[in-house]
Structure formats: structure tokens, C-alpha cells
Design a protein around this motif. Structure first.
Motif, PDB file in Angstrom:
ATOM      1  N   GLY A   1     -16.065  32.934  -8.377  1.00  0.00           N
ATOM      2  CA  GLY A   1     -17.716  32.428  -8.316  1.00  0.00           C
ATOM      3  C   GLY A   1     -18.042  32.071  -7.110  1.00  0.00           C
ATOM      4  O   GLY A   1     -17.506  31.964  -6.251  1.00  0.00           O
ATOM      5  N   PRO A   2     -19.517  31.733  -7.142  1.00  0.00           N
ATOM      6  CA  PRO A   2     -20.061  31.710  -5.849  1.00  0.00           C
ATOM      7  C   PRO A   2     -19.892  30.244  -5.225  1.00  0.00           C
ATOM      8  O   PRO A   2     -19.447  29.421  -6.203  1.00  0.00           O
ATOM      9  N   THR A   3     -20.299  29.760  -4.038  1.00  0.00           N
ATOM     10  CA  THR A   3     -19.871  28.444  -3.764  1.00  0.00           C
ATOM     11  C   THR A   3     -20.940  27.478  -4.382  1.00  0.00           C
ATOM     12  O   THR A   3     -21.693  27.547  -4.814  1.00  0.00           O
ATOM     13  N   GLY A   4     -20.211  26.283  -4.687  1.00  0.00           N
ATOM     14  CA  GLY A   4     -20.857  25.321  -5.237  1.00  0.00           C
ATOM     15  C   GLY A   4     -20.858  25.200  -6.772  1.00  0.00           C
ATOM     16  O   GLY A   4     -21.453  24.374  -7.320  1.00  0.00           O
ATOM     17  N   VAL A   5     -20.314  26.254  -7.526  1.00  0.00           N
ATOM     18  CA  VAL A   5     -20.504  26.437  -8.799  1.00  0.00           C
ATOM     19  C   VAL A   5     -19.367  25.358  -9.578  1.00  0.00           C
ATOM     20  O   VAL A   5     -19.791  25.343 -10.928  1.00  0.00           O
ATOM     21  N   GLY A   6     -18.451  25.065  -8.993  1.00  0.00           N
ATOM     22  CA  GLY A   6     -17.606  24.008  -9.600  1.00  0.00           C
ATOM     23  C   GLY A   6     -16.179  24.787  -9.797  1.00  0.00           C
ATOM     24  O   GLY A   6     -15.479  24.259 -10.967  1.00  0.00           O
ATOM     25  N   LYS A   7     -15.575  25.581  -9.053  1.00  0.00           N
ATOM     26  CA  LYS A   7     -14.433  26.088  -9.347  1.00  0.00           C
ATOM     27  C   LYS A   7     -13.395  25.167  -9.208  1.00  0.00           C
ATOM     28  O   LYS A   7     -12.340  25.086 -10.204  1.00  0.00           O
ATOM     29  N   THR A   8     -13.388  24.413  -8.211  1.00  0.00           N
ATOM     30  CA  THR A   8     -12.179  23.357  -7.926  1.00  0.00           C
ATOM     31  C   THR A   8     -12.236  22.321  -9.210  1.00  0.00           C
ATOM     32  O   THR A   8     -10.983  21.984  -9.658  1.00  0.00           O
ATOM     33  N   THR A   9     -13.268  21.938  -9.347  1.00  0.00           N
ATOM     34  CA  THR A   9     -13.268  20.839 -10.711  1.00  0.00           C
ATOM     35  C   THR A   9     -13.000  21.523 -11.950  1.00  0.00           C
ATOM     36  O   THR A   9     -11.931  20.956 -12.558  1.00  0.00           O
ATOM     37  N   THR A  10     -13.057  22.999 -11.979  1.00  0.00           N
ATOM     38  CA  THR A  10     -12.661  23.637 -13.394  1.00  0.00           C
ATOM     39  C   THR A  10     -11.245  23.757 -13.104  1.00  0.00           C
ATOM     40  O   THR A  10     -10.545  23.420 -14.262  1.00  0.00           O
ATOM     41  N   VAL A  11     -10.611  24.020 -12.195  1.00  0.00           N
ATOM     42  CA  VAL A  11      -9.158  24.229 -12.030  1.00  0.00           C
ATOM     43  C   VAL A  11      -8.431  22.858 -12.087  1.00  0.00           C
ATOM     44  O   VAL A  11      -7.612  22.677 -13.149  1.00  0.00           O
ATOM     45  N   ALA A  12      -9.182  21.830 -12.031  1.00  0.00           N
ATOM     46  CA  ALA A  12      -8.487  20.461 -11.968  1.00  0.00           C
ATOM     47  C   ALA A  12      -8.477  20.128 -13.414  1.00  0.00           C
ATOM     48  O   ALA A  12      -7.671  19.632 -13.835  1.00  0.00           O
ATOM     49  N   LYS A  13      -9.681  20.332 -14.220  1.00  0.00           N
ATOM     50  CA  LYS A  13      -9.765  20.143 -15.757  1.00  0.00           C
ATOM     51  C   LYS A  13      -8.706  20.977 -16.472  1.00  0.00           C
ATOM     52  O   LYS A  13      -8.203  20.441 -17.256  1.00  0.00           O
ATOM     53  N   LEU A  14      -8.604  22.088 -16.207  1.00  0.00           N
ATOM     54  CA  LEU A  14      -7.665  22.956 -16.994  1.00  0.00           C
ATOM     55  C   LEU A  14      -6.287  22.585 -16.539  1.00  0.00           C
ATOM     56  O   LEU A  14      -5.664  22.506 -17.705  1.00  0.00           O
ATOM     57  N   ALA A  15      -5.996  22.163 -15.579  1.00  0.00           N
ATOM     58  CA  ALA A  15      -4.740  21.669 -14.866  1.00  0.00           C
ATOM     59  C   ALA A  15      -4.220  20.431 -15.724  1.00  0.00           C
ATOM     60  O   ALA A  15      -3.138  20.287 -16.298  1.00  0.00           O
ATOM     61  N   SER A  16      -5.212  19.368 -15.797  1.00  0.00           N
ATOM     62  CA  SER A  16      -4.987  18.183 -16.445  1.00  0.00           C
ATOM     63  C   SER A  16      -4.740  18.367 -17.837  1.00  0.00           C
ATOM     64  O   SER A  16      -3.943  17.918 -18.572  1.00  0.00           O
ATOM     65  N   ARG A  17      -5.552  19.222 -18.516  1.00  0.00           N
ATOM     66  CA  ARG A  17      -5.111  19.519 -19.916  1.00  0.00           C
ATOM     67  C   ARG A  17      -3.821  20.181 -20.316  1.00  0.00           C
ATOM     68  O   ARG A  17      -3.309  19.777 -21.239  1.00  0.00           O
ATOM     69  N   ALA A  18      -3.564  21.046 -19.339  1.00  0.00           N
ATOM     70  CA  ALA A  18      -2.007  21.709 -19.435  1.00  0.00           C
ATOM     71  C   ALA A  18      -1.023  20.746 -19.363  1.00  0.00           C
ATOM     72  O   ALA A  18       0.014  20.624 -19.920  1.00  0.00           O
ATOM     73  N   ALA A  19      -1.282  19.810 -18.013  1.00  0.00           N
ATOM     74  CA  ALA A  19      -0.415  19.002 -17.668  1.00  0.00           C
ATOM     75  C   ALA A  19      -0.082  17.762 -18.994  1.00  0.00           C
ATOM     76  O   ALA A  19       1.128  17.557 -19.101  1.00  0.00           O
ATOM     77  N   LEU A  20      -1.031  17.438 -19.525  1.00  0.00           N
ATOM     78  CA  LEU A  20      -1.042  16.317 -20.599  1.00  0.00           C
ATOM     79  C   LEU A  20      -0.114  17.086 -21.844  1.00  0.00           C
ATOM     80  O   LEU A  20       0.562  16.673 -22.619  1.00  0.00           O
ATOM     81  N   ALA A  21      -0.562  18.490 -22.138  1.00  0.00           N
ATOM     82  CA  ALA A  21       0.000  19.189 -23.179  1.00  0.00           C
ATOM     83  C   ALA A  21       1.352  19.456 -23.102  1.00  0.00           C
ATOM     84  O   ALA A  21       2.146  19.447 -23.991  1.00  0.00           O
ATOM     85  N   TYR A  22       1.909  20.077 -21.891  1.00  0.00           N
ATOM     86  CA  TYR A  22       3.032  20.575 -21.593  1.00  0.00           C
ATOM     87  C   TYR A  22       3.857  19.938 -20.534  1.00  0.00           C
ATOM     88  O   TYR A  22       5.167  20.429 -20.405  1.00  0.00           O
ATOM     89  N   GLY A  23       3.261  19.084 -19.926  1.00  0.00           N
ATOM     90  CA  GLY A  23       3.962  18.361 -18.680  1.00  0.00           C
ATOM     91  C   GLY A  23       3.551  19.072 -17.249  1.00  0.00           C
ATOM     92  O   GLY A  23       3.223  20.058 -17.311  1.00  0.00           O
ATOM     93  N   ALA A  24       3.607  18.179 -16.489  1.00  0.00           N
ATOM     94  CA  ALA A  24       3.171  18.717 -14.775  1.00  0.00           C
ATOM     95  C   ALA A  24       3.894  19.722 -14.363  1.00  0.00           C
ATOM     96  O   ALA A  24       3.686  20.686 -13.516  1.00  0.00           O
ATOM     97  N   ASP A  25       5.155  19.735 -14.811  1.00  0.00           N
ATOM     98  CA  ASP A  25       6.144  20.790 -14.484  1.00  0.00           C
ATOM     99  C   ASP A  25       5.989  22.039 -14.883  1.00  0.00           C
ATOM    100  O   ASP A  25       6.652  23.112 -14.548  1.00  0.00           O
ATOM    101  N   ALA A  26       5.046  22.250 -15.873  1.00  0.00           N
ATOM    102  CA  ALA A  26       4.549  23.467 -16.399  1.00  0.00           C
ATOM    103  C   ALA A  26       3.476  24.043 -15.685  1.00  0.00           C
ATOM    104  O   ALA A  26       3.113  25.279 -16.207  1.00  0.00           O
ATOM    105  N   VAL A  27       2.874  23.591 -15.023  1.00  0.00           N
ATOM    106  CA  VAL A  27       1.549  23.916 -14.431  1.00  0.00           C
ATOM    107  C   VAL A  27       1.764  24.065 -12.803  1.00  0.00           C
ATOM    108  O   VAL A  27       2.351  23.204 -12.024  1.00  0.00           O
ATOM    109  N   GLY A  28       1.034  25.295 -12.203  1.00  0.00           N
ATOM    110  CA  GLY A  28       1.129  25.489 -10.798  1.00  0.00           C
ATOM    111  C   GLY A  28      -0.162  25.739 -10.345  1.00  0.00           C
ATOM    112  O   GLY A  28      -1.137  26.137 -11.053  1.00  0.00           O
TER     113      GLY A  28
END
Length: 175
Positions: free
Chosen positions: A34-61
Motif C-alpha cells: 500500500g502507499p506511504t503512511g497507510v499503516g502497513k507496519t502497524t498492520t504487520v505488528a497487529k497480525l503478528a501479535s495475534r498469531a504469536a498469542l495463538a501459536y507462539g512467537a516461534d510460529a511467526v516470521g
């Protein structure tokens, strides 16, 4: 509340995905584009945090391909440190495929891409970097980040510019 017709049209044009699908469920490799400033990094962090909580941090890259923005890697690394997930950097298609091979055992790999405007000539080059290798290595699926507050004409322009990335879904940011 129902979405205005123009918002539904933009979302339907950008991707045909089940609204119940959740990228954090994996296994998959997703790049947020997406374009600059749309919130891509924040979205990545939110999805990673959900996956890490559900499956463990070692399941996420986590991977960043953003070599344009000052401190882009550091921002994602801060999120990665909080979540206990190391962050890898890939500058081109070949290095991305190498990193993805290293992370092949992960349930979910999220790629944070550079924020390039829809008129930036470097956009096509970046989107080409996300394609899978001829050797059968995984193709990165893309999620198009769209700012919910943007003007309809701007949204249409973003969707058109990122169409070559073949997004499998849209993520509405800034809601």
C-alpha cells in the motif's frame, strides 16, 4: 452500519476474499502492500501479535523489504522485540526467497513492504520482488492496505496501482 457503495466497490475490486478469513491463522506468507503512511507496519505488528498469542512467537516470521525509509527496519524490529520475533531484511527478490526458505517452518510469515505512492516509478519493481521463485519457492500473497478515510478517487487510484500485486484481500486501516 452498511458501507457506502463506493467503499464496497473498491473493496470488491481489490480482492475477492471471505471476510471470515484471518491471515493470522496461517500457514501462509503475506506481504502488506500500500502507499506511504497507510499503516502497513502497524498492520504487520497487529497480525503478528495475534498469531504469536495463538501459536507462539516461534510460529511467526517477520521480514521487511523497506530499504527506502530511514529507520524502517528499526521500527519493525521494535515490534519484533516486544513480540519475541526476530526480523529479517530482504533487499531484492533473491534475498527475499532466501529469507522465506529460512522461515519455511513458520506458520505465518509477514512481509512489511516499503510505502511507495501509487505514482512512484519504483512501485512496479517492488511488487515484482514479491513473486515466487521459478524453483517452486513460495509465492508471497499480498494484502492491500487501504486507508478508510481516503477520498473515493484516491482509493480507486491505489487499487489500480497495486492491482499488479494481485491482492488476495484488502485491509482497511485508520478506522
Amino acid at each position: 452500519q452498511a458501507l457506502p457503495v463506493w467503499e464496497r466497490d473498491i473493496i470488491e475490486e481489490s480482492a475477492a476474499a471471505d471476510s471470515n478469513d484471518d491471515p493470522a491463522n496461517g500457514p501462509a506468507v503475506f506481504a502488506i502492500v500500500g502507499p506511504t503512511g497507510v499503516g502497513k507496519t502497524t498492520t504487520v505488528a497487529k497480525l503478528a501479535s495475534r498469531a504469536a498469542l495463538a501459536y507462539g512467537a516461534d510460529a511467526v516470521g517477520l521480514v521487511t523489504t523497506d530499504t527506502f525509509r530511514v529507520a524502517a527496519r528499526e521500527q519493525l524490529e521494535t515490534y519484533g522485540q516486544i513480540l519475541g520475533i526476530p526480523v529479517h531484511q530482504a533487499a531484492d527478490s533473491q534475498s527475499l526467497q532466501g529469507v522465506l526458505a529460512e522461515l519455511a517452518d513458520r506458520r505465518l510469515v509477514l512481509v512489511d513492504t516499503a510505502g511507495l505512492g501509487q505514482r512512484d516509478p519504483r512501485l512496479a519493481e517492488q511488487l515484482l520482488c514479491l513473486g515466487g521463485g521459478a524453483d517452486g519457492s513460495p509465492r508471497v500473497q499480498t494484502l492491500l492496505a487501504l486507508p478508510a478515510h481516503a477520498h473515493p478517487g484516491t482509493l480507486r487510484e491505489i487499487v489500480a496501482a497495486f492491482r499488479t500485486a494481485a491482492p488476495v484481500a484488502a485491509v482497511l486501516t485508520k478506522t
